[in-house]
Design a protein around this motif. Structure first.
Motif, PDB file in Angstrom:
ATOM      1  N   LEU A  72       0.836  -1.196   0.000  1.00  0.00           N
ATOM      2  CA  LEU A  72       0.000   0.000   0.000  1.00  0.00           C
ATOM      3  C   LEU A  72       0.875   1.252   0.000  1.00  0.00           C
ATOM      4  O   LEU A  72       1.741   1.429   0.851  1.00  0.00           O
ATOM      5  N   GLY A  73       0.659   2.103  -0.970  1.00  0.00           N
ATOM      6  CA  GLY A  73       1.442   3.320  -1.120  1.00  0.00           C
ATOM      7  C   GLY A  73       2.619   3.195  -2.062  1.00  0.00           C
ATOM      8  O   GLY A  73       3.176   4.206  -2.493  1.00  0.00           O
ATOM      9  N   GLN A  74       3.011   1.952  -2.403  1.00  0.00           N
ATOM     10  CA  GLN A  74       4.097   1.757  -3.374  1.00  0.00           C
ATOM     11  C   GLN A  74       3.558   2.001  -4.788  1.00  0.00           C
ATOM     12  O   GLN A  74       2.347   2.020  -5.022  1.00  0.00           O
ATOM     13  N   ILE A  75       4.464   2.180  -5.738  1.00  0.00           N
ATOM     14  CA  ILE A  75       4.057   2.570  -7.093  1.00  0.00           C
ATOM     15  C   ILE A  75       4.425   1.493  -8.106  1.00  0.00           C
ATOM     16  O   ILE A  75       5.586   1.071  -8.190  1.00  0.00           O
ATOM     17  N   LEU A  76       3.428   1.045  -8.857  1.00  0.00           N
ATOM     18  CA  LEU A  76       3.632   0.095  -9.944  1.00  0.00           C
ATOM     19  C   LEU A  76       3.899   0.872 -11.227  1.00  0.00           C
ATOM     20  O   LEU A  76       3.172   1.818 -11.549  1.00  0.00           O
ATOM     21  N   VAL A  77       4.945   0.480 -11.940  1.00  0.00           N
ATOM     22  CA  VAL A  77       5.320   1.143 -13.193  1.00  0.00           C
ATOM     23  C   VAL A  77       5.271   0.136 -14.333  1.00  0.00           C
ATOM     24  O   VAL A  77       5.803  -0.974 -14.217  1.00  0.00           O
ATOM     25  N   ARG A  78       4.628   0.527 -15.418  1.00  0.00           N
ATOM     26  CA  ARG A  78       4.538  -0.317 -16.612  1.00  0.00           C
ATOM     27  C   ARG A  78       5.067   0.475 -17.797  1.00  0.00           C
ATOM     28  O   ARG A  78       4.566   1.571 -18.104  1.00  0.00           O
ATOM     29  N   LYS A  79       6.092  -0.055 -18.465  1.00  0.00           N
ATOM     30  CA  LYS A  79       6.641   0.597 -19.655  1.00  0.00           C
ATOM     31  C   LYS A  79       6.063  -0.064 -20.887  1.00  0.00           C
ATOM     32  O   LYS A  79       6.259  -1.253 -21.132  1.00  0.00           O
ATOM     33  N   LEU A  80       5.334   0.714 -21.688  1.00  0.00           N
ATOM     34  CA  LEU A  80       4.701   0.191 -22.896  1.00  0.00           C
ATOM     35  C   LEU A  80       5.736   0.028 -24.014  1.00  0.00           C
ATOM     36  O   LEU A  80       6.821   0.609 -23.953  1.00  0.00           O
ATOM     37  N   PRO A  81       5.407  -0.744 -25.047  1.00  0.00           N
ATOM     38  CA  PRO A  81       6.362  -0.960 -26.145  1.00  0.00           C
ATOM     39  C   PRO A  81       6.835   0.321 -26.819  1.00  0.00           C
ATOM     40  O   PRO A  81       7.948   0.377 -27.344  1.00  0.00           O
TER      41      PRO A  81
END
Length: 273
Positions: A72-81
């Motif tokens: 909770l409070g952490q950040i998920l990062v997704r890098k798109l193609p």
């Protein structure tokens, strides 16, 4: 400090001062004629290029319930193609404790090709499909067959791309989704972040397309609601165990437990106190 300004300061602290380069539309999605090609974020956050430390193996290597709360409070990062990055703050999780847990895919210690990621090292993604259509994303923890379901995110950056991905995954024409509707559920966040079965068994500490970075202001005990999990059904005592955790007062949470929140307020537990 008001919460929105406080979150702005937190995200800005995770970023450096260089701006994002020119970015194309999401790969394999049609661009909207006349649309602004620049990446969009929540109006409360600044868009800048990231150079933040990733959460490492020692973070994920903790007991399931502890990890579910620590997310909770952490950040998920997704890098798109195409290079765009989607950022979302984790605001709701569920813990699945492995063999003893009647609601877990690994109940009884059963290991299959489908749930193999639950038995891999902490920080491994377990992505599975439901109803033959939707996906849910979990992260393995300490404990044989234990994992944490990521249930809801607060979108921070890349909201237009999230809308494109949500729209592309929905067959029927639909109205424009509001910010709070983008990631308020496990399958919704997978759609918004472009997560499918191809992400199963990936390592969050090493993958180039998905990782986590630390939030700057971890919530206190008074900010976290512990309640029952969603959609468990007939699992006896396990259906009643408080193994779902969410940030109290956060409007991006999928389902709030008003009864528990009233009880917390009666005990003098106010958010942010």
């Amino acid at each position: 400090m008001p919460r929105k300004r406080k979150l702005l300061a937190q995200l800005s602290a995770l970023q450096n001062t260089s701006s994002l380069p020119q970015i194309n539309a999401v790969e394999q999605l049609n661009t909207t004629p006349g649309a602004d090609p620049s990446p969009k974020s929540s109006k409360y956050f600044v868009i800048e290029k990231k150079n933040s430390p990733q959460l490492q193996e020692d973070f994920f290597n903790q007991p399931c319930v502890s990890l579910a709360k620590s997310f909770l409070g952490q950040i998920l990062v997704r890098k798109l193609p195409d290079g765009r990055e989607l950022w979302g703050r984790i605001v709701e999780t569920e813990a699945y404790l492995g063999g003893e847990d009647e609601a877990s895919h690994s109940k009884g210690g059963k290991q299959t090709q489908r749930n193999a990621a639950m038995f891999m090292k902490p920080g491994t993604l377990y992505v599975y499909q439901i109803y033959g259509i939707y996906f849910c994303m979990n992260v393995s923890s300490q404990g044989e067959g234990a994992a944490v379901l990521l249930r809801s995110l607060e979108p921070l950056q890349g909201l237009d791309a999230m809308r494109e991905l949500r729209r592309a995954s929905r067959k029927a024409p639909s109205r424009l989704l509001k910010d709070w509707q983008l990631c308020n559920g496990p399958s919704k966040l997978c759609q918004a972040f472009g997560i499918d079965k191809a992400f199963d068994q990936r390592d969050l500490t090493q993958d180039a397309a998905i990782w986590m970075v630390p939030g700057q202001d971890p919530p206190g005990e008074q900010d976290v609601v512990a309640t029952t999990r969603i959609g468990i059904g007939n699992r006896g005592e396990w259906a009643q165990k408080p193994l779902r955790f969410y940030l109290r007062g956060n409007r991006f949470v999928s389902v709030v437990d008003k009864k528990i929140e009233r009880e917390m307020a009666a005990r003098g537990h106010s958010p942010g106190s």
